[in-house]
Design a protein around this motif. Structure first.
Motif, PDB file in Angstrom:
ATOM      1  N   ALA A 261      11.589  -9.017   5.017  1.00  0.00           N
ATOM      2  CA  ALA A 261      11.401  -8.955   3.563  1.00  0.00           C
ATOM      3  C   ALA A 261       9.932  -9.149   3.196  1.00  0.00           C
ATOM      4  O   ALA A 261       9.405  -8.457   2.320  1.00  0.00           O
ATOM      5  N   ARG A 262       9.255 -10.102   3.880  1.00  0.00           N
ATOM      6  CA  ARG A 262       7.835 -10.331   3.587  1.00  0.00           C
ATOM      7  C   ARG A 262       6.996  -9.107   3.946  1.00  0.00           C
ATOM      8  O   ARG A 262       6.100  -8.698   3.201  1.00  0.00           O
ATOM      9  N   SER A 263       7.300  -8.517   5.105  1.00  0.00           N
ATOM     10  CA  SER A 263       6.554  -7.338   5.530  1.00  0.00           C
ATOM     11  C   SER A 263       6.729  -6.187   4.552  1.00  0.00           C
ATOM     12  O   SER A 263       5.757  -5.524   4.165  1.00  0.00           O
ATOM     13  N   HIS A 264       7.973  -5.955   4.127  1.00  0.00           N
ATOM     14  CA  HIS A 264       8.223  -4.852   3.194  1.00  0.00           C
ATOM     15  C   HIS A 264       7.579  -5.126   1.840  1.00  0.00           C
ATOM     16  O   HIS A 264       7.124  -4.191   1.159  1.00  0.00           O
ATOM     17  N   ALA A 265       7.537  -6.398   1.419  1.00  0.00           N
ATOM     18  CA  ALA A 265       6.902  -6.723   0.145  1.00  0.00           C
ATOM     19  C   ALA A 265       5.406  -6.408   0.192  1.00  0.00           C
ATOM     20  O   ALA A 265       4.837  -5.876  -0.780  1.00  0.00           O
ATOM     21  N   GLN A 266       4.749  -6.713   1.313  1.00  0.00           N
ATOM     22  CA  GLN A 266       3.324  -6.413   1.450  1.00  0.00           C
ATOM     23  C   GLN A 266       3.081  -4.911   1.468  1.00  0.00           C
ATOM     24  O   GLN A 266       2.160  -4.410   0.808  1.00  0.00           O
ATOM     25  N   ARG A 267       3.914  -4.189   2.198  1.00  0.00           N
ATOM     26  CA  ARG A 267       3.759  -2.745   2.262  1.00  0.00           C
ATOM     27  C   ARG A 267       4.062  -2.103   0.907  1.00  0.00           C
ATOM     28  O   ARG A 267       3.433  -1.114   0.509  1.00  0.00           O
ATOM     29  N   GLY A 277      -2.416   4.975  -8.666  1.00  0.00           N
ATOM     30  CA  GLY A 277      -3.787   5.483  -8.679  1.00  0.00           C
ATOM     31  C   GLY A 277      -4.855   4.481  -8.319  1.00  0.00           C
ATOM     32  O   GLY A 277      -6.044   4.801  -8.392  1.00  0.00           O
ATOM     33  N   GLY A 278      -4.480   3.271  -7.927  1.00  0.00           N
ATOM     34  CA  GLY A 278      -5.480   2.262  -7.600  1.00  0.00           C
ATOM     35  C   GLY A 278      -5.913   2.274  -6.155  1.00  0.00           C
ATOM     36  O   GLY A 278      -6.845   1.550  -5.777  1.00  0.00           O
ATOM     37  N   LEU A 279      -5.269   3.073  -5.329  1.00  0.00           N
ATOM     38  CA  LEU A 279      -5.556   3.106  -3.899  1.00  0.00           C
ATOM     39  C   LEU A 279      -5.347   4.533  -3.412  1.00  0.00           C
ATOM     40  O   LEU A 279      -4.414   5.215  -3.860  1.00  0.00           O
ATOM     41  N   SER A 280      -6.209   4.982  -2.539  1.00  0.00           N
ATOM     42  CA  SER A 280      -6.059   6.336  -2.005  1.00  0.00           C
ATOM     43  C   SER A 280      -5.103   6.330  -0.818  1.00  0.00           C
ATOM     44  O   SER A 280      -4.879   5.290  -0.188  1.00  0.00           O
ATOM     45  N   THR A 281      -4.560   7.486  -0.519  1.00  0.00           N
ATOM     46  CA  THR A 281      -3.660   7.572   0.632  1.00  0.00           C
ATOM     47  C   THR A 281      -4.413   7.308   1.935  1.00  0.00           C
ATOM     48  O   THR A 281      -3.851   6.800   2.897  1.00  0.00           O
ATOM     49  N   ARG A 282      -5.692   7.642   1.983  1.00  0.00           N
ATOM     50  CA  ARG A 282      -6.496   7.338   3.168  1.00  0.00           C
ATOM     51  C   ARG A 282      -6.595   5.823   3.362  1.00  0.00           C
ATOM     52  O   ARG A 282      -6.458   5.309   4.481  1.00  0.00           O
ATOM     53  N   GLN A 283      -6.815   5.105   2.270  1.00  0.00           N
ATOM     54  CA  GLN A 283      -6.887   3.652   2.361  1.00  0.00           C
ATOM     55  C   GLN A 283      -5.539   3.053   2.754  1.00  0.00           C
ATOM     56  O   GLN A 283      -5.481   2.054   3.480  1.00  0.00           O
ATOM     57  N   LEU A 284      -4.445   3.657   2.291  1.00  0.00           N
ATOM     58  CA  LEU A 284      -3.117   3.177   2.675  1.00  0.00           C
ATOM     59  C   LEU A 284      -2.947   3.242   4.191  1.00  0.00           C
ATOM     60  O   LEU A 284      -2.457   2.287   4.810  1.00  0.00           O
ATOM     61  N   GLY A 285      -3.346   4.355   4.789  1.00  0.00           N
ATOM     62  CA  GLY A 285      -3.238   4.506   6.235  1.00  0.00           C
ATOM     63  C   GLY A 285      -4.128   3.542   6.987  1.00  0.00           C
ATOM     64  O   GLY A 285      -3.839   3.182   8.133  1.00  0.00           O
ATOM     65  N   GLU A 286      -5.223   3.093   6.365  1.00  0.00           N
ATOM     66  CA  GLU A 286      -6.125   2.149   7.018  1.00  0.00           C
ATOM     67  C   GLU A 286      -5.615   0.715   6.916  1.00  0.00           C
ATOM     68  O   GLU A 286      -5.878  -0.109   7.799  1.00  0.00           O
ATOM     69  N   LEU A 287      -4.883   0.406   5.843  1.00  0.00           N
ATOM     70  CA  LEU A 287      -4.467  -0.966   5.584  1.00  0.00           C
ATOM     71  C   LEU A 287      -3.124  -1.329   6.218  1.00  0.00           C
ATOM     72  O   LEU A 287      -2.827  -2.506   6.401  1.00  0.00           O
ATOM     73  N   CYS A 288      -2.292  -0.349   6.537  1.00  0.00           N
ATOM     74  CA  CYS A 288      -0.998  -0.657   7.151  1.00  0.00           C
ATOM     75  C   CYS A 288      -0.563   0.507   8.043  1.00  0.00           C
ATOM     76  O   CYS A 288      -1.082   1.625   7.931  1.00  0.00           O
ATOM     77  N   SER A 289       0.381   0.219   8.911  1.00  0.00           N
ATOM     78  CA  SER A 289       0.902   1.245   9.813  1.00  0.00           C
ATOM     79  C   SER A 289       1.758   2.227   9.028  1.00  0.00           C
ATOM     80  O   SER A 289       2.622   1.820   8.253  1.00  0.00           O
ATOM     81  N   ALA A 322      11.265   2.322  13.667  1.00  0.00           N
ATOM     82  CA  ALA A 322      11.257   3.228  12.516  1.00  0.00           C
ATOM     83  C   ALA A 322      11.299   2.443  11.211  1.00  0.00           C
ATOM     84  O   ALA A 322      10.647   2.812  10.223  1.00  0.00           O
ATOM     85  N   GLU A 323      12.056   1.347  11.197  1.00  0.00           N
ATOM     86  CA  GLU A 323      12.140   0.544   9.971  1.00  0.00           C
ATOM     87  C   GLU A 323      10.794  -0.083   9.632  1.00  0.00           C
ATOM     88  O   GLU A 323      10.408  -0.191   8.466  1.00  0.00           O
ATOM     89  N   GLU A 324      10.053  -0.525  10.646  1.00  0.00           N
ATOM     90  CA  GLU A 324       8.751  -1.141  10.403  1.00  0.00           C
ATOM     91  C   GLU A 324       7.762  -0.164   9.778  1.00  0.00           C
ATOM     92  O   GLU A 324       6.841  -0.577   9.066  1.00  0.00           O
ATOM     93  N   LEU A 325       7.945   1.121  10.022  1.00  0.00           N
ATOM     94  CA  LEU A 325       7.035   2.131   9.476  1.00  0.00           C
ATOM     95  C   LEU A 325       7.502   2.669   8.129  1.00  0.00           C
ATOM     96  O   LEU A 325       6.799   3.470   7.510  1.00  0.00           O
ATOM     97  N   ALA A 326       8.682   2.250   7.683  1.00  0.00           N
ATOM     98  CA  ALA A 326       9.214   2.721   6.400  1.00  0.00           C
ATOM     99  C   ALA A 326       8.675   1.851   5.266  1.00  0.00           C
ATOM    100  O   ALA A 326       8.138   0.765   5.472  1.00  0.00           O
ATOM    101  N   PHE A 327       8.856   2.346   4.047  1.00  0.00           N
ATOM    102  CA  PHE A 327       8.469   1.603   2.846  1.00  0.00           C
ATOM    103  C   PHE A 327       9.700   1.386   1.984  1.00  0.00           C
ATOM    104  O   PHE A 327      10.540   2.283   1.834  1.00  0.00           O
ATOM    105  N   VAL A 328       9.822   0.188   1.421  1.00  0.00           N
ATOM    106  CA  VAL A 328      10.847  -0.121   0.423  1.00  0.00           C
ATOM    107  C   VAL A 328      10.105  -0.703  -0.772  1.00  0.00           C
ATOM    108  O   VAL A 328       9.645  -1.847  -0.729  1.00  0.00           O
ATOM    109  N   CYS A 329       9.981   0.087  -1.821  1.00  0.00           N
ATOM    110  CA  CYS A 329       9.070  -0.263  -2.916  1.00  0.00           C
ATOM    111  C   CYS A 329       9.806  -0.273  -4.254  1.00  0.00           C
ATOM    112  O   CYS A 329      10.276   0.767  -4.721  1.00  0.00           O
ATOM    113  N   PRO A 330       9.949  -1.448  -4.891  1.00  0.00           N
ATOM    114  CA  PRO A 330      10.583  -1.480  -6.220  1.00  0.00           C
ATOM    115  C   PRO A 330       9.685  -0.832  -7.264  1.00  0.00           C
ATOM    116  O   PRO A 330       8.493  -1.158  -7.367  1.00  0.00           O
TER     117      PRO A 330
END
Length: 502
Positions: A261-267, A277-289, A322-330
């Motif tokens: 739950a903590r990992s998904h909340a951070q992602r 719009g506050g973060l680019s997709t390039r930065q997303l790939g740099e900040l998390c798997s 696969a779950e670790e690489l997924a996103f769950v975003c409210p």
């Protein structure tokens, strides 16, 4: 460990010799019991070493053979005679019947009470030895839990129980097993878990194997099921070890759930920043798997608890990596899932588990995630089950017919004069033109949506006509502008073909 007839004959102070029934020396001695009844079977429970001086032994050969067969059928461990009181030797028909049944017949020279005491003492000592083994095994499982987590607990349980172990998820699906791979008894365990009460424990013993199935968790619905297979009968120390393993696994699963739950909340926070719009997709790939493209984008909701969404994702994906690489975003429109797309649509199963309406869309790159999320959210907002963009044939055909790069060049060419004017003078011409066209060319409605006065909007539209060199009353010009500002939103991402359809 069980006490066999062969071992009982060698206990300290025992004087016995085997007369017949050598094939049954592995029979288990549970108790030593004296009986002079002609038919002691109704008073026995199985596993007894029956001691007698022969008073109840039938006088005829047929009766004696039946006597031996009844004892064997009742599960007795052995028949021991003290000779010299009632009989001086064991009749031959008794010995023949014992050989045929595999029931050991012994001559006993030790007092009956001494035999009973020796057997009772062995079982008491074995209980102490068993408790020590259980304590050692519990310590081993605890160490394994700290070092290897769930897999370590299962391996330690299988080793100390002398059997095989299967861990099931809350829905009865195999999660892990020792030894690895499917075993014949797994189907019985899965069936037992599926038909059990919400929280329960059961034992299936068919005389060939004993399978214990127990639910995991401390409250609420089970978080999984643990099944242990051993040789029958199921020993008490195996029950204790299984209970201990159930507690360790429940704690481990709670920890895994909290960490997940903590990992998904951070992602989720990072993905929300990209969508807002506050973060680019390039930065997303740099900040998390992030998984390699393509992606399956699903929106379920609204009002879906994120905790339930995380659990549903774990159950549906059933793959930790696969779950670790997924996103769950409210999100305001519902919970957004971004999953690695391996060709299997998981959106419908996710929404079914959550009991929510949903929509799905494919994204071929991280840059397409915002558009895919918008399309999935629009479909989820219909509130009618689950719909994937590809199920809407017209949109799918339009998507596959439009080359994304060509669409971007088209939009850039049409809107270039307006953007250049905005860069020099401001005025939000592109947004104003879009609001005006979306409002059906109603000036009042468009001005309210933009939050400006209608005269301000009128001046902006006049500037747009001037810099573009064409009036907004020109249908062709309006169509070009409409496609340029909205094509990215109207056409779903996830284009299947690599070139425009012919």
């Amino acid at each position: 460990m069980a006490l066999t007839t062969a071992q009982a004959m060698t206990l300290p102070g025992m004087e016995m010799r085997l007369l017949a029934g050598r094939a049954g020396l592995t029979r288990v001695v549970r108790w030593a019991h004296v009986s002079e009844l002609a038919d002691p079977v109704p008073w026995l429970r199985g596993g007894e070493l029956v001691m007698t001086i022969g008073l109840g032994l039938p006088a005829d050969g047929e009766g004696r053979r039946a006597y031996v067969e009844r004892l064997s059928g009742a599960g007795c461990a052995a028949l021991a005679f003290a000779l010299g009181e009632a009989v001086t030797e064991v009749p031959g028909d008794v010995l023949a019947a014992a050989d045929a049944c595999g029931l050991p017949v012994l001559e006993i020279l030790t007092p009956f009470i001494a035999v009973s005491e020796a057997v009772a003492r062995w079982h008491a000592d074995e209980r102490v030895r068993g408790e020590r083994r259980v304590v050692a095994a519990q310590e081993a499982m605890a160490r394994a839990a700290l070092v290897s987590g769930t897999s370590g607990i299962l391996r330690a349980l299988a080793e100390h129980a002398g059997g095989e172990v299967l861990l099931l998820d809350p829905h009865g699906g195999p999660r892990a097993s020792v030894p690895a791979g499917e075993r014949p008894w797994h189907a019985r365990a899965v069936e037992a878990a599926g038909s059990a009460a919400r929280r329960s424990a059961s034992v299936m013993d068919d005389g060939i194997e004993a399978v214990q199935v127990q639910s995991l968790g401390f409250s609420g619905p089970p978080t999984g099921w643990l099944a242990v297979r051993t040789a029958p009968p199921l020993d008490w120390h195996v029950r204790m070890l299984t209970n201990h393993a159930v507690c360790l696994l429940a704690i481990e699963l709670l920890g895994v759930r909290a960490g997940r739950a903590r990992s998904h909340a951070q992602r989720a926070a990072l993905l929300s920043a990209v969508l807002d719009g506050g973060l680019s997709t390039r930065q997303l790939g740099e900040l998390c798997s992030v998984a390699a493209p393509p992606y399956e984008v699903v929106v379920a909701g609204p009002r879906v608890p994120v905790e339930a969404a995380v659990e549903a994702l774990a159950d549906v994906v059933a793959d930790a990596e696969a779950e670790e690489l997924a996103f769950v975003c409210p999100r305001p429109e519902g919970v957004l899932f971004v999953l690695p797309d391996d060709g299997r649509r998981r959106g419908e199963e996710l929404c079914a588990r959550l009991g929510a309406a949903g929509g799905g869309c494919r994204a071929l790159s991280l840059d397409e995630l915002p558009a895919a999320a918008r399309h999935a959210a629009a479909l989820a907002g219909r509130g009618h089950g689950y719909t994937h963009v590809d199920d809407l044939e017209a949109w799918a055909l339009l998507r596959d017919a439009v080359d994304p790069e060509a669409a971007r060049r088209f939009s850039g060419a049409v809107l270039r004069p307006l953007r250049e004017y905005e860069a020099r003078h401001g005025g939000h011409l592109v947004a104003s033109v879009r609001a005006y066209l979306e409002a059906g060319e109603n000036l009042e409605i468009a001005a309210r949506r933009l939050g400006v006065h209608r005269n301000t909007l009128r001046r902006r539209l006049a500037a747009a006509e001037r810099v573009s060199g064409r009036p907004l009353t020109d249908p062709g010009h309006r169509l070009q502008l409409w496609l340029a500002v909205s094509l990215g939103d109207l056409v779903p991402p996830g284009r299947v073909t690599g070139h425009p359809a012919s």
